[in-house]
Design a protein around this motif. Structure first.
Motif, PDB file in Angstrom:
ATOM      1  N   HIS A  61      12.722 -27.790  13.808  1.00 33.10           N
ATOM      2  CA  HIS A  61      11.666 -28.600  13.207  1.00 33.10           C
ATOM      3  C   HIS A  61      11.889 -30.090  13.496  1.00 33.10           C
ATOM      4  N   TYR A  62      13.099 -30.549  13.236  1.00 37.05           N
ATOM      5  CA  TYR A  62      13.367 -31.970  13.442  1.00 37.05           C
ATOM      6  C   TYR A  62      13.464 -32.343  14.915  1.00 37.05           C
ATOM      7  N   ASP A  64      11.516 -31.098  17.199  1.00 30.54           N
ATOM      8  CA  ASP A  64      10.099 -31.269  17.555  1.00 30.54           C
ATOM      9  C   ASP A  64       9.546 -32.593  17.035  1.00 30.54           C
ATOM     10  N   ARG A  65       9.884 -32.936  15.814  1.00 29.92           N
ATOM     11  CA  ARG A  65       9.394 -34.207  15.247  1.00 29.92           C
ATOM     12  C   ARG A  65       9.968 -35.409  15.981  1.00 29.92           C
ATOM     13  N   LEU A  66      11.246 -35.335  16.320  1.00 26.02           N
ATOM     14  CA  LEU A  66      11.867 -36.438  17.064  1.00 26.02           C
ATOM     15  C   LEU A  66      11.238 -36.583  18.447  1.00 26.02           C
ATOM     16  N   GLY A  68       8.282 -35.783  19.312  1.00 33.34           N
ATOM     17  CA  GLY A  68       6.919 -36.261  19.148  1.00 33.34           C
ATOM     18  C   GLY A  68       6.818 -37.723  18.742  1.00 33.34           C
ATOM     19  N   SER A  69       7.938 -38.339  18.411  1.00 35.91           N
ATOM     20  CA  SER A  69       7.897 -39.730  17.955  1.00 35.91           C
ATOM     21  C   SER A  69       7.636 -40.711  19.087  1.00 35.91           C
ATOM     22  N   HIS A  74      15.153 -41.303  20.207  1.00 31.08           N
ATOM     23  CA  HIS A  74      14.980 -40.035  19.506  1.00 31.08           C
ATOM     24  C   HIS A  74      15.090 -38.841  20.456  1.00 31.08           C
TER      25      HIS A  74
END
Length: 108
Positions: A61-62, A64-66, A68-69, A74
């Protein structure tokens, strides 16, 4: 499996600044009590598949979020999280295979 995988992941996450210490890692990344690693070590057992799955899911999850930043600093952390997730997935696969290969557990 020993607790070495969890200790490795904890050390990497501490090194990256994602966690500060073992109790935080156990609570926030494994969904367990702060003494989970110590308990495993004392009992000579390894982490449960559930614990590994929780950690793998959170890492993914993290990651993917990183990713996408859009921030390049990141990207390295996302790659690290992906690598750690892969280690969890491999450990889960080994434990699953041990179950279905055990003739006593899987006999009809």
């Amino acid at each position: 499996m020993s607790v070495m995988l969890l200790e490795h992941m904890r050390d990497e996450l501490i090194g990256s600044g994602a966690v500060r210490n073992t109790p935080e890692f156990c609570r926030a990344w494994l969904g367990r009590s702060e003494g989970y690693i110590r308990t495993l070590r004392n009992h000579g057992t390894g982490p449960s598949v559930e614990t590994l799955a929780i950690c793998a899911h959170k890492l993914g999850h993290y990651a993917d979020r990183l990713r996408g930043s859009g921030k390049c600093d990141h990207a390295a952390m996302a790659a690290q999280f992906d690598r750690l997730k892969s280690l969890c997935d491999q450990a889960i696969a080994r434990q699953a295979e041990a179950v279905w290969r055990d003739p006593e557990r899987m006999s009809a």
